[in-house]
Design a protein around this motif. Structure first.
Motif, PDB file in Angstrom:
ATOM      1  N   SER A  99      -1.658   1.245  35.186  1.00  0.00           N
ATOM      2  CA  SER A  99      -1.903   0.999  36.608  1.00  0.00           C
ATOM      3  C   SER A  99      -3.352   1.253  37.008  1.00  0.00           C
ATOM      4  N   LEU A 100      -4.147   1.808  36.098  1.00  0.00           N
ATOM      5  CA  LEU A 100      -5.537   2.121  36.392  1.00  0.00           C
ATOM      6  C   LEU A 100      -6.451   0.973  35.977  1.00  0.00           C
ATOM      7  N   ASP A 101      -7.608   0.929  36.581  1.00  0.00           N
ATOM      8  CA  ASP A 101      -8.585  -0.118  36.253  1.00  0.00           C
ATOM      9  C   ASP A 101      -9.371   0.312  35.012  1.00  0.00           C
ATOM     10  N   LEU A 102      -8.740   0.154  33.870  1.00  0.00           N
ATOM     11  CA  LEU A 102      -9.319   0.574  32.599  1.00  0.00           C
ATOM     12  C   LEU A 102      -9.313  -0.588  31.619  1.00  0.00           C
ATOM     13  N   SER A 103     -10.350  -0.684  30.823  1.00  0.00           N
ATOM     14  CA  SER A 103     -10.326  -1.644  29.723  1.00  0.00           C
ATOM     15  C   SER A 103      -9.316  -1.167  28.683  1.00  0.00           C
ATOM     16  N   ASP A 104      -8.874  -2.064  27.845  1.00  0.00           N
ATOM     17  CA  ASP A 104      -7.925  -1.673  26.797  1.00  0.00           C
ATOM     18  C   ASP A 104      -8.522  -0.606  25.885  1.00  0.00           C
ATOM     19  N   ALA A 105      -9.821  -0.714  25.629  1.00  0.00           N
ATOM     20  CA  ALA A 105     -10.474   0.259  24.751  1.00  0.00           C
ATOM     21  C   ALA A 105     -10.474   1.645  25.377  1.00  0.00           C
ATOM     22  N   ASN A 106     -10.802   1.738  26.666  1.00  0.00           N
ATOM     23  CA  ASN A 106     -10.836   3.041  27.321  1.00  0.00           C
ATOM     24  C   ASN A 106      -9.435   3.597  27.544  1.00  0.00           C
ATOM     25  N   LYS A 107      -8.485   2.708  27.797  1.00  0.00           N
ATOM     26  CA  LYS A 107      -7.098   3.155  27.934  1.00  0.00           C
ATOM     27  C   LYS A 107      -6.616   3.784  26.621  1.00  0.00           C
ATOM     28  N   ALA A 108      -6.967   3.167  25.511  1.00  0.00           N
ATOM     29  CA  ALA A 108      -6.569   3.700  24.206  1.00  0.00           C
ATOM     30  C   ALA A 108      -7.221   5.045  23.932  1.00  0.00           C
ATOM     31  N   LYS A 109      -8.474   5.223  24.357  1.00  0.00           N
ATOM     32  CA  LYS A 109      -9.142   6.515  24.180  1.00  0.00           C
ATOM     33  C   LYS A 109      -8.372   7.620  24.885  1.00  0.00           C
TER      34      LYS A 109
END
Length: 332
Positions: free
Chosen positions: A310-320
């Protein structure tokens, strides 16, 4: 996407009973009778704290691959060292047994007898090297001493040497502080108890603990020491610039307070899945210093597995945030 959560709590009936033999009752001695009754009704039971089957069901339901388990406030950390040293070893052994039954789903943070820092450092070394633990969790203060006191330095020196983090967890604040700041005839003892603990007080206290660590200069002495703090940073992130403009001018430090914070401190939500607060946190810290956590079984949100989407995150940052930062920091 894989999910690892790192502030998830466990209790052992064996350890709780041993603590109660020493203290009478660890928690009831720190809160009013009215607050103790409230806690008995509203907080997870000991059975729930140690129910591995229900824990795994929750994890499976929400797509959580691993929990890092730790004793919360029901731990022997702050007992007299003559009791805390053997009970911390026993507590870590008990937790290691639970982890060994599901080693792909659970990891652990050690309990440390902080009243004897050399023994605590030795126990951290044993827990990491022999039991496979990933660091330690410490709670609150000890005998009204914050952990920046030079007395505790051996613990942090060992943590840096082992390259494992120390998680700073809230605990009940001293009675005189609670009386001064959080007590009033206008509300009940239960309101006072919540206001001085999970409602506000102990978050403020841990935030002070973290700032004191920075101002003490410990990160100049131990530049690779890593501290984890929960509850979206325990109020500290919103004051980083303010502290740079004030305290940093007078403290004898090599860098600004915000530099240390953004380098040596890692932040988890501890189950506080509030979008506005997350927006602020993501604006203040880089995604490599934020790690997911739920505070299970105290917090069991229905959106545990979907909140990051639900957050405005790229897939890369979400995975981090979801798992990569935990894997890197904890060597998972």
């Amino acid at each position: 996407m894989k999910i690892i959560t790192i502030e998830e709590h466990f209790e052992s009936e064996v350890i709780t009973n041993e603590i109660n033999k020493v203290t009478g009752n660890l928690i009831s001695g720190q809160v009013s009778e009215e607050m103790f009754e409230y806690m008995q009704k509203e907080l997870p039971t000991q059975a729930e704290m140690q129910d591995t089957k229900e824990r795994l069901k929750f994890m499976d339901k929400h797509g959580i691959d691993m929990q890092v388990l730790s004793y919360g406030n029901t731990s022997p950390q702050n007992l007299d060292p003559k009791d805390a040293v053997p009970l911390a070893k026993q507590a870590n052994n008990e937790l290691a047994k639970v982890i060994s039954e599901n080693p792909d789903r659970f990891a652990g943070f050690a309990v440390l007898p902080v009243g004897s820092p050399v023994e605590a450092a030795n126990e951290l070394k044993r827990a990491v090297e022999e039991l496979g633990f990933k660091g330690a969790l410490v709670k609150g203060t000890y005998n009204n001493k914050y952990l920046d006191d030079a007395f505790f330095f051996p613990i942090f020196e060992m943590a840096e040497k082992l390259d494992v983090p120390i998680y700073f967890h809230p605990s009940f604040i001293p009675a005189n502080v609670a009386e001064q700041y959080f007590t009033s005839d206008a509300w009940s003892d239960v309101v006072t108890g919540i206001f001085s603990s999970a409602g506000f007080g102990w978050h403020m206290d841990v935030g002070i603990q973290v700032v004191r660590m920075i101002v003490s200069g410990i990160f100049d002495k131990l530049p690779n020491l890593k501290i984890i703090t929960g509850h979206l940073g325990e109020m500290v992130p919103m004051f980083l610039e303010r502290m740079d403009d004030t305290i940093s001018h007078w403290a004898k430090l090599d860098r600004k307070i915000s530099d240390y914070y953004r380098t040596n401190i890692y932040v988890t939500p501890s189950g506080l899945l509030y979008k506005n607060e997350w927006k602020f946190l993501l604006n203040e810290l880089d995604e490599e210093h934020i790690i997911y956590a739920l505070d299970y079984p105290f917090v069991k949100p229905e959106n545990a597995g979907t909140f990051l989407d639900s957050l405005d995150l790229s897939d890369a940052n979400k995975a981090k945030i979801a798992y990569k930062n935990a894997e890197k920091l904890l060597h998972l």
